[in-house]
Write a protein that holds these residues in place. Structure first.
Motif, PDB file in Angstrom:
ATOM      1  N   PHE A 197      69.109   8.554 -17.678  1.00  0.00           N
ATOM      2  CA  PHE A 197      69.956   7.982 -16.918  1.00  0.00           C
ATOM      3  C   PHE A 197      69.456   8.045 -15.244  1.00  0.00           C
ATOM      4  N   VAL A 198      68.572   9.089 -14.912  1.00  0.00           N
ATOM      5  CA  VAL A 198      68.125   9.256 -13.574  1.00  0.00           C
ATOM      6  C   VAL A 198      67.092   8.240 -13.271  1.00  0.00           C
ATOM      7  N   LEU A 199      66.199   7.901 -14.381  1.00  0.00           N
ATOM      8  CA  LEU A 199      65.319   7.305 -14.204  1.00  0.00           C
ATOM      9  C   LEU A 199      65.693   5.992 -14.069  1.00  0.00           C
ATOM     10  N   PHE A 200      66.611   5.503 -14.926  1.00  0.00           N
ATOM     11  CA  PHE A 200      67.102   4.063 -15.037  1.00  0.00           C
ATOM     12  C   PHE A 200      67.886   3.703 -13.555  1.00  0.00           C
ATOM     13  N   ASP A 201      68.551   4.842 -13.272  1.00  0.00           N
ATOM     14  CA  ASP A 201      69.388   4.402 -11.919  1.00  0.00           C
ATOM     15  C   ASP A 201      68.440   4.436 -10.752  1.00  0.00           C
ATOM     16  N   VAL A 202      67.513   5.179 -10.539  1.00  0.00           N
ATOM     17  CA  VAL A 202      66.523   5.174  -9.593  1.00  0.00           C
ATOM     18  C   VAL A 202      65.757   3.763  -9.577  1.00  0.00           C
TER      19      VAL A 202
ATOM     20  N   PHE B 104      63.150   0.253 -21.709  1.00  0.00           N
ATOM     21  CA  PHE B 104      64.427   0.266 -22.535  1.00  0.00           C
ATOM     22  C   PHE B 104      64.414   0.000 -24.030  1.00  0.00           C
ATOM     23  N   TYR B 105      63.469  -1.045 -24.417  1.00  0.00           N
ATOM     24  CA  TYR B 105      63.422  -1.194 -25.541  1.00  0.00           C
ATOM     25  C   TYR B 105      62.536  -0.461 -26.377  1.00  0.00           C
ATOM     26  N   TYR B 106      61.539   0.348 -25.869  1.00  0.00           N
ATOM     27  CA  TYR B 106      60.818   1.260 -26.355  1.00  0.00           C
ATOM     28  C   TYR B 106      61.762   2.691 -26.369  1.00  0.00           C
ATOM     29  N   ILE B 107      62.588   3.071 -25.667  1.00  0.00           N
ATOM     30  CA  ILE B 107      63.558   4.215 -25.530  1.00  0.00           C
ATOM     31  C   ILE B 107      64.534   3.772 -26.830  1.00  0.00           C
ATOM     32  N   ILE B 108      65.005   2.629 -26.959  1.00  0.00           N
ATOM     33  CA  ILE B 108      65.863   2.296 -27.968  1.00  0.00           C
ATOM     34  C   ILE B 108      65.300   2.367 -29.402  1.00  0.00           C
ATOM     35  N   LYS B 109      64.012   2.017 -29.585  1.00  0.00           N
ATOM     36  CA  LYS B 109      63.256   2.128 -30.723  1.00  0.00           C
ATOM     37  C   LYS B 109      62.951   3.506 -31.192  1.00  0.00           C
ATOM     38  N   LYS B 110      62.694   4.352 -30.120  1.00  0.00           N
ATOM     39  CA  LYS B 110      62.418   5.740 -30.371  1.00  0.00           C
ATOM     40  C   LYS B 110      63.470   6.719 -30.675  1.00  0.00           C
ATOM     41  N   GLY B 111      64.611   5.908 -30.503  1.00  0.00           N
ATOM     42  CA  GLY B 111      65.648   6.611 -31.122  1.00  0.00           C
ATOM     43  C   GLY B 111      66.387   7.593 -30.032  1.00  0.00           C
ATOM     44  N   ALA B 112      65.967   7.652 -28.807  1.00  0.00           N
ATOM     45  CA  ALA B 112      66.197   8.487 -27.659  1.00  0.00           C
ATOM     46  C   ALA B 112      67.825   8.600 -27.279  1.00  0.00           C
ATOM     47  N   LEU B 113      68.515   7.390 -27.648  1.00  0.00           N
ATOM     48  CA  LEU B 113      69.845   7.345 -27.263  1.00  0.00           C
ATOM     49  C   LEU B 113      70.762   7.723 -28.563  1.00  0.00           C
ATOM     50  N   GLN B 114      70.346   7.976 -29.729  1.00  0.00           N
ATOM     51  CA  GLN B 114      71.136   8.199 -30.782  1.00  0.00           C
ATOM     52  C   GLN B 114      71.395   9.772 -30.888  1.00  0.00           C
ATOM     53  N   TRP B 115      72.427  10.088 -30.987  1.00  0.00           N
ATOM     54  CA  TRP B 115      73.055  11.466 -30.756  1.00  0.00           C
ATOM     55  C   TRP B 115      72.991  12.172 -32.286  1.00  0.00           C
ATOM     56  N   GLU B 116      73.144  11.602 -33.429  1.00  0.00           N
ATOM     57  CA  GLU B 116      73.106  12.109 -34.650  1.00  0.00           C
ATOM     58  C   GLU B 116      71.769  11.839 -35.166  1.00  0.00           C
TER      59      GLU B 116
END
Length: 131
Positions: free
Chosen positions: A79-84, A118-130
């Motif tokens: 969040f901080v990274l994308f906010d900046v 952002f695509y890399y983060i989604i593919k790595k699953g960084a935003l998946q909580w379960e």
């Protein structure tokens, strides 16, 4: 030529910063005075309720040394990274006419890198909580 030199000397004179320094000193003095007055004049009653830890109006339960999920911290850092990164859009929005097409191209590259990350983060699953 003399007029130009006199103007430059007047602008860079340290006497021009006197009002700023005076205002800073007044602000610091006011804060110190108010803190001192509240310390001297305020009530001093140390009850058991006042000595308890207080966090967000919720009573503390359990041990504070519990391990937290790394996912929480990862989401906070992202969040901080994308906010900046979004802050960097502001100079372009202010100067888009002067920057022209070259500025638009630079901004497009920036957005491309932004979306690739952002695509890399989604593919790595960084935003998946379960898991």
């Amino acid at each position: 030529m003399y007029f130009l030199d006199a103007t430059i000397n007047e602008v860079s004179s340290s006497a021009n910063y006197f009002p700023i320094g005076l205002q800073l000193l007044c602000a610091i003095g006011f804060v110190g005075l108010m803190m001192g007055l509240t310390h001297l004049l305020g009530p001093k009653r140390a009850t058991s309720d006042k000595l308890q830890n207080f966090e967000s109006g919720i009573e503390a339960v359990g041990n504070a040394r519990q391990p937290m999920a790394v996912k929480y911290f990862l989401v906070a850092i992202l969040f901080v990274l994308f906010d900046v990164e979004v802050i960097f859009f502001y100079p372009y929005a202010v100067n888009f006419r002067e920057l022209g097409w070259s500025g638009f191209g630079a901004l497009s590259m920036f957005v491309g890198f932004f979306l690739a990350g952002f695509y890399y983060i989604i593919k790595k699953g960084a935003l998946q909580w379960e898991d």
